[in-house]
Write an enzyme that holds these catalytic residues in place. Sequence first.
Site, PDB file in Angstrom:
ATOM      1  N   ASP A  35       0.812  -1.207   0.000  1.00 27.74           N
ATOM      2  CA  ASP A  35       0.000   0.000   0.000  1.00 27.74           C
ATOM      3  C   ASP A  35       0.855   1.272   0.000  1.00 27.74           C
ATOM      4  O   ASP A  35       0.410   2.345   0.422  1.00 27.74           O
ATOM      5  CB  ASP A  35      -0.955   0.006   1.197  1.00 27.74           C
ATOM      6  CG  ASP A  35      -0.224  -0.084   2.536  1.00 27.74           C
ATOM      7  OD1 ASP A  35       1.002  -0.281   2.520  1.00 27.74           O
ATOM      8  OD2 ASP A  35      -0.887   0.036   3.585  1.00 27.74           O
ATOM      9  N   HIS A 239      24.442   0.982 -17.228  1.00 24.51           N
ATOM     10  CA  HIS A 239      23.351   1.450 -16.378  1.00 24.51           C
ATOM     11  C   HIS A 239      23.413   0.766 -15.010  1.00 24.51           C
ATOM     12  O   HIS A 239      22.412   0.273 -14.498  1.00 24.51           O
ATOM     13  CB  HIS A 239      22.000   1.203 -17.058  1.00 24.51           C
ATOM     14  CG  HIS A 239      21.767   2.074 -18.256  1.00 24.51           C
ATOM     15  ND1 HIS A 239      20.858   1.775 -19.236  1.00 24.51           N
ATOM     16  CD2 HIS A 239      22.344   3.243 -18.632  1.00 24.51           C
ATOM     17  CE1 HIS A 239      20.881   2.716 -20.157  1.00 24.51           C
ATOM     18  NE2 HIS A 239      21.770   3.622 -19.813  1.00 24.51           N
ATOM     19  N   ASP A 256      27.270   9.106 -12.958  1.00 18.01           N
ATOM     20  CA  ASP A 256      26.344   9.637 -13.956  1.00 18.01           C
ATOM     21  C   ASP A 256      25.085  10.028 -13.197  1.00 18.01           C
ATOM     22  O   ASP A 256      24.313   9.171 -12.766  1.00 18.01           O
ATOM     23  CB  ASP A 256      26.047   8.555 -15.005  1.00 18.01           C
ATOM     24  CG  ASP A 256      25.251   9.080 -16.200  1.00 18.01           C
ATOM     25  OD1 ASP A 256      24.586  10.118 -16.060  1.00 18.01           O
ATOM     26  OD2 ASP A 256      25.292   8.430 -17.265  1.00 18.01           O
ATOM     27  N   ASP A 267      21.980  16.067 -17.139  1.00 17.92           N
ATOM     28  CA  ASP A 267      22.492  14.701 -17.330  1.00 17.92           C
ATOM     29  C   ASP A 267      24.000  14.802 -17.492  1.00 17.92           C
ATOM     30  O   ASP A 267      24.489  15.235 -18.540  1.00 17.92           O
ATOM     31  CB  ASP A 267      21.841  14.078 -18.563  1.00 17.92           C
ATOM     32  CG  ASP A 267      22.275  12.638 -18.804  1.00 17.92           C
ATOM     33  OD1 ASP A 267      22.988  12.074 -17.957  1.00 17.92           O
ATOM     34  OD2 ASP A 267      21.890  12.077 -19.843  1.00 17.92           O
ATOM     35  N   HIS A 346      28.045   2.517 -27.322  1.00 24.67           N
ATOM     36  CA  HIS A 346      26.843   3.344 -27.333  1.00 24.67           C
ATOM     37  C   HIS A 346      27.064   4.581 -28.186  1.00 24.67           C
ATOM     38  O   HIS A 346      28.180   4.884 -28.600  1.00 24.67           O
ATOM     39  CB  HIS A 346      26.441   3.737 -25.906  1.00 24.67           C
ATOM     40  CG  HIS A 346      27.492   4.487 -25.145  1.00 24.67           C
ATOM     41  ND1 HIS A 346      27.740   5.828 -25.304  1.00 24.67           N
ATOM     42  CD2 HIS A 346      28.374   4.070 -24.192  1.00 24.67           C
ATOM     43  CE1 HIS A 346      28.699   6.209 -24.495  1.00 24.67           C
ATOM     44  NE2 HIS A 346      29.114   5.164 -23.809  1.00 24.67           N
ATOM     45  N   HIS A 350      22.117  12.425 -27.024  1.00 27.22           N
ATOM     46  CA  HIS A 350      20.662  12.328 -27.084  1.00 27.22           C
ATOM     47  C   HIS A 350      20.090  13.677 -26.695  1.00 27.22           C
ATOM     48  O   HIS A 350      20.760  14.516 -26.074  1.00 27.22           O
ATOM     49  CB  HIS A 350      20.132  11.212 -26.167  1.00 27.22           C
ATOM     50  CG  HIS A 350      20.497  11.350 -24.725  1.00 27.22           C
ATOM     51  ND1 HIS A 350      19.905  12.252 -23.871  1.00 27.22           N
ATOM     52  CD2 HIS A 350      21.432  10.701 -23.970  1.00 27.22           C
ATOM     53  CE1 HIS A 350      20.434  12.147 -22.661  1.00 27.22           C
ATOM     54  NE2 HIS A 350      21.373  11.221 -22.689  1.00 27.22           N
ATOM     55  N   HIS A 357      16.122  11.345 -21.642  1.00 23.84           N
ATOM     56  CA  HIS A 357      16.204  11.015 -23.058  1.00 23.84           C
ATOM     57  C   HIS A 357      14.993  11.688 -23.691  1.00 23.84           C
ATOM     58  O   HIS A 357      13.940  11.077 -23.837  1.00 23.84           O
ATOM     59  CB  HIS A 357      16.210   9.502 -23.285  1.00 23.84           C
ATOM     60  CG  HIS A 357      17.417   8.838 -22.731  1.00 23.84           C
ATOM     61  ND1 HIS A 357      17.398   7.626 -22.087  1.00 23.84           N
ATOM     62  CD2 HIS A 357      18.723   9.227 -22.706  1.00 23.84           C
ATOM     63  CE1 HIS A 357      18.613   7.288 -21.700  1.00 23.84           C
ATOM     64  NE2 HIS A 357      19.433   8.247 -22.064  1.00 23.84           N
ATOM     65  N   GLU A 380      28.576  12.509 -24.740  1.00 25.31           N
ATOM     66  CA  GLU A 380      29.042  11.586 -23.716  1.00 25.31           C
ATOM     67  C   GLU A 380      29.779  10.359 -24.277  1.00 25.31           C
ATOM     68  O   GLU A 380      29.285   9.236 -24.168  1.00 25.31           O
ATOM     69  CB  GLU A 380      27.857  11.117 -22.865  1.00 25.31           C
ATOM     70  CG  GLU A 380      26.667  10.603 -23.662  1.00 25.31           C
ATOM     71  CD  GLU A 380      25.548  10.106 -22.773  1.00 25.31           C
ATOM     72  OE1 GLU A 380      25.824   9.318 -21.841  1.00 25.31           O
ATOM     73  OE2 GLU A 380      24.391  10.490 -23.011  1.00 25.31           O
ATOM     74  N   TYR A 384      35.375   1.523 -22.080  1.00 25.85           N
ATOM     75  CA  TYR A 384      35.092   0.577 -20.997  1.00 25.85           C
ATOM     76  C   TYR A 384      35.896  -0.701 -21.227  1.00 25.85           C
ATOM     77  O   TYR A 384      35.739  -1.352 -22.266  1.00 25.85           O
ATOM     78  CB  TYR A 384      33.593   0.262 -20.960  1.00 25.85           C
ATOM     79  CG  TYR A 384      32.733   1.507 -21.053  1.00 25.85           C
ATOM     80  CD1 TYR A 384      32.388   2.231 -19.916  1.00 25.85           C
ATOM     81  CD2 TYR A 384      32.297   1.975 -22.297  1.00 25.85           C
ATOM     82  CE1 TYR A 384      31.612   3.384 -20.016  1.00 25.85           C
ATOM     83  CE2 TYR A 384      31.526   3.127 -22.402  1.00 25.85           C
ATOM     84  CZ  TYR A 384      31.192   3.829 -21.266  1.00 25.85           C
ATOM     85  OH  TYR A 384      30.438   4.967 -21.367  1.00 25.85           O
ATOM     86  N   ARG A 402      33.662   7.662 -18.655  1.00 24.97           N
ATOM     87  CA  ARG A 402      32.706   8.396 -19.488  1.00 24.97           C
ATOM     88  C   ARG A 402      32.705   9.837 -19.023  1.00 24.97           C
ATOM     89  O   ARG A 402      32.774  10.106 -17.810  1.00 24.97           O
ATOM     90  CB  ARG A 402      31.302   7.794 -19.386  1.00 24.97           C
ATOM     91  CG  ARG A 402      30.276   8.480 -20.294  1.00 24.97           C
ATOM     92  CD  ARG A 402      28.985   7.680 -20.458  1.00 24.97           C
ATOM     93  NE  ARG A 402      28.223   7.499 -19.244  1.00 24.97           N
ATOM     94  CZ  ARG A 402      28.119   6.344 -18.584  1.00 24.97           C
ATOM     95  NH1 ARG A 402      28.758   5.264 -19.005  1.00 24.97           N
ATOM     96  NH2 ARG A 402      27.390   6.257 -17.478  1.00 24.97           N
ATOM     97  N   GLU A 404      30.511  13.458 -19.736  1.00 23.22           N
ATOM     98  CA  GLU A 404      29.258  13.910 -20.362  1.00 23.22           C
ATOM     99  C   GLU A 404      28.907  15.313 -19.911  1.00 23.22           C
ATOM    100  O   GLU A 404      28.971  15.642 -18.730  1.00 23.22           O
ATOM    101  CB  GLU A 404      28.125  12.953 -19.971  1.00 23.22           C
ATOM    102  CG  GLU A 404      26.753  13.350 -20.464  1.00 23.22           C
ATOM    103  CD  GLU A 404      25.683  12.374 -20.002  1.00 23.22           C
ATOM    104  OE1 GLU A 404      24.612  12.328 -20.641  1.00 23.22           O
ATOM    105  OE2 GLU A 404      25.904  11.663 -18.999  1.00 23.22           O
TER     106      GLU A 404
END
Length: 441
Positions: A35, A239, A256, A267, A346, A350, A357, A380, A384, A402, A404
Site C-alpha cells: 500500500d 546502467h 552519472d 544529465d 553506445h 541524445h 532522453h 558523452e 570501458y 565516461r 558527459e
Amino acid sequence: MSLYSDNRRRFQAILNEKGIAAVIPTNTVKVRNHDCDFRFRPDSDFWYLTGFAEPDSWLVLLPGEDGGKSILFLRDKDPLQETWQGRRLGIDAAPDALDVDEARNVDDLWDTLGELLADHTSLMWRTGNDEGRDRRMLEVVADLRRRARGGVQPPVELLDPAPILHELRLFKTEAEVELMRAAAAITTEAHTAAMATAAPGVNECEIDALIDYTFRRRGSTGQAYNNIVAGGANACILHYVENDAPLVDGELLLIDAGAEMDYYASDVTRTFPVNGRFSDAQRAVYEVVLRSQIAAVNAVAPGVPFLHIHEIALNELVDGLIELGVCQGTRASVIQDKSYSRFFMHKTSHWLGLDVHDCGTYTADGKPRKLEVGMVLTVEPGLYFDPSLDGVEPKYVGIGVRIEDDILVTPDGHENLTAAIPKTVDAVEAACADSALATAR
C-alpha cells in the site's frame, strides 16, 4: 504569462489552425509495494502544457477561431482526503492559478468528454500509455459514432500528438533554458562534492546519498534518472544502479547523475580517481575520452548534422585506442570492422529536456537531423575495459571512463550548461583534494 501557459498557447494555435481537439492526461500514481506508492511525477507532456503536478488530472484543448478553449479536469478540494494525502489546488482556484479557461471535477470526465469532443472530427490522443484509458477513450469515440444519425460529427481520425507537441518541446525557450541552467548548477555542486568526498573505504551508497541530498537541499525536484555511482569495473556496466560496493584505492569512480529543476533535467557524467590521483594507465584512457568529448562538444553548432557529433567523437576514440595499442590498424579499418565496439558500444548524444532522453526525432526526410538553435543535447563518449574482455593489457582491465556534458545550441555555436564541473585531469585532481567541498569524509 507563465512558461507553461505560453507553451500551451503555442500548441493551441496549431490545434486551432488544423481544427484538432486534444486530450492530454497526466500520469497515474504507481504502487511501489503493497500500500505504498512511488513519489508522483507528472507526465512530461502534461506538465509542459500546464505546470500542474497533481495526479488524476486531464487537459482538454478544443480548437476555435477565438483562440480555442482549455479545460482542466482535476480533483476538487476534499478536507478529509487532503488530511491524509496532501493539499489540492481545487476547481475554484485552478483557472487563475494555471491560466486555463475552465476547470471541472475529474469525477465528471467520462460523463462529459463526449459532449466536449462532439463535432470535432480530428482528435489527438496518445495511445499505448494506459490500456484502460485507451479503452475508455475508444468507448467515447464509439458512442459519438452511434450518435451520427442525430447530426453529431464524431472524430474520424485519431492522431498522435507527438509529431507536433514533441517538436515544440525539442526547441527550448529562454525560460526553459533558465530552468536547465539551474538544474546544471545544482548538478555541478553535487558532482564536485562527490569528488571531494569519495575515498577508499567509502561506499558507493554514501556518494549516492550525498548526491541526492545535494539535489533536494538546493531545491531540485529530485533525480532526473537513477544515479549511477560505479566504482572500478562497475563502471563497465552502462546502467549500473546497485550503488552498494565499497570504493577501492587505486580504482576510478564513474558518476552519472543529474538533477531536475521543475522537472527539467540535467544529465552529467564525470569519472575520477578514488584516491584523488590518476595512475598512468587511467590517465592515458581518460585523456583519450576527454579529447574525444571536447572535440565533439566543439563541433556543436547550428546546421551540423546530429550524427556528425557521434562521428567526431568516434574518430577521436578510435585514434586513441590505436595509440593505446588496444586496437590494431588504421582509423578507417577499425571503424569498418567495428573492433572498437568492445570498448565503446553506445552513441554519443541524445536530446535533453523534460525527459532525460528527451522527445524529438533524430532524422528528417530519412537523413540525420541538423542541429538548430534552442536544441539541447548531451555529449558523452566513453571507453570501458570490462574484466571479461580477452586480449586487454592488465593495466587497463577494469577501467571505465565516461565524460558527459549538456550542450545548448546557440546562434553562434553552443553553450556548455555544465562546463563548471571539473573535467581536465588537473581540475579533477584538484577537486578531489579540495577538503572545503567534502561533506561526508
